[in-house]
Design an enzyme around this catalytic site. Sequence first.
Site, PDB file in Angstrom:
ATOM      1  N   LYS A 247      86.135  49.708  41.155  1.00  0.00           N
ATOM      2  CA  LYS A 247      84.784  50.034  41.631  1.00  0.00           C
ATOM      3  C   LYS A 247      83.740  49.059  41.100  1.00  0.00           C
ATOM      4  O   LYS A 247      83.734  48.734  39.924  1.00  0.00           O
ATOM      5  CB  LYS A 247      84.433  51.462  41.195  1.00  0.00           C
ATOM      6  CG  LYS A 247      83.150  51.994  41.773  1.00  0.00           C
ATOM      7  CD  LYS A 247      83.201  53.501  41.876  1.00  0.00           C
ATOM      8  CE  LYS A 247      81.961  54.076  42.501  1.00  0.00           C
ATOM      9  NZ  LYS A 247      81.601  53.546  43.796  1.00  0.00           N
TER      10      LYS A 247
ATOM     11  N   GLY B 168      84.523  48.355  33.070  1.00  0.00           N
ATOM     12  CA  GLY B 168      85.694  47.471  33.084  1.00  0.00           C
ATOM     13  C   GLY B 168      85.660  46.480  34.230  1.00  0.00           C
ATOM     14  O   GLY B 168      85.993  45.303  34.060  1.00  0.00           O
ATOM     15  N   CYS B 169      85.253  46.945  35.390  1.00  0.00           N
ATOM     16  CA  CYS B 169      85.215  46.081  36.575  1.00  0.00           C
ATOM     17  C   CYS B 169      84.147  45.002  36.438  1.00  0.00           C
ATOM     18  O   CYS B 169      84.340  43.869  36.870  1.00  0.00           O
ATOM     19  CB  CYS B 169      84.994  46.914  37.834  1.00  0.00           C
ATOM     20  SG  CYS B 169      86.330  48.101  38.119  1.00  0.00           S
ATOM     21  N   THR B 170      83.030  45.353  35.818  1.00  0.00           N
ATOM     22  CA  THR B 170      81.964  44.378  35.596  1.00  0.00           C
ATOM     23  C   THR B 170      82.433  43.313  34.612  1.00  0.00           C
ATOM     24  O   THR B 170      82.259  42.114  34.856  1.00  0.00           O
ATOM     25  CB  THR B 170      80.692  45.083  35.077  1.00  0.00           C
ATOM     26  OG1 THR B 170      80.263  46.035  36.066  1.00  0.00           O
ATOM     27  CG2 THR B 170      79.574  44.094  34.802  1.00  0.00           C
TER      28      THR B 170
ATOM     29  N   ALA C 177      84.902  40.994  36.394  1.00  0.00           N
ATOM     30  CA  ALA C 177      84.227  40.093  37.337  1.00  0.00           C
ATOM     31  C   ALA C 177      83.485  38.980  36.604  1.00  0.00           C
ATOM     32  O   ALA C 177      83.561  37.807  36.993  1.00  0.00           O
ATOM     33  CB  ALA C 177      83.257  40.888  38.214  1.00  0.00           C
TER      34      ALA C 177
END
Length: 168
Positions: free
Chosen positions: A53, A58-60, A63
């Site tokens: 998401k 974690g995704c940030t 990325a």
Amino acid sequence: MSTTVGKAEPKPKQEVLKEGDPAPAFDLPGAGGEKLSLAALKGKKVVLYFYPKDDTSGCTKEAIEFNSLRDKFAKAKAIVVGMSPDPVKSHDKFRTKYELSLPLASDEKKETLGAYGVWVEKSMYGRKYMGVERTTVLIGPDGRIAKIWRKVKVPGHAEEVLAAAKAL
């Protein structure tokens, strides 16, 4: 909506993708109005990282790590593409907020996520639900899967993928 979920559920059993297999094709909309397809990247190394998401911790971090190494991936002749089930609008906000320049593909129908075996049943606090298992796939210039990282732990992961891309 429930019929779509019902149809998507058998796909995780397809998670037999292994190194050496042809990478499943995709043709998806991306952030910034981009069209992203595996066919358009033929002959190049492709780092396809699947994340749950936009704009979550974690995704940030993932990325930002991949984005910070974008020039080094380019020198290794590799293109990094992030993919999640988030809509393009969400990807646009995410890229703008964190000044990301890497392509982000939107797979709202979850067909590509299913084909790569990353749309799986997950469990949190005893509740079961379908979601993306954080996974990275390195695709060689021949269109075959060179390496797969499953259940990725973010810290240092982008560097590890970069090393594998350089060695390919």
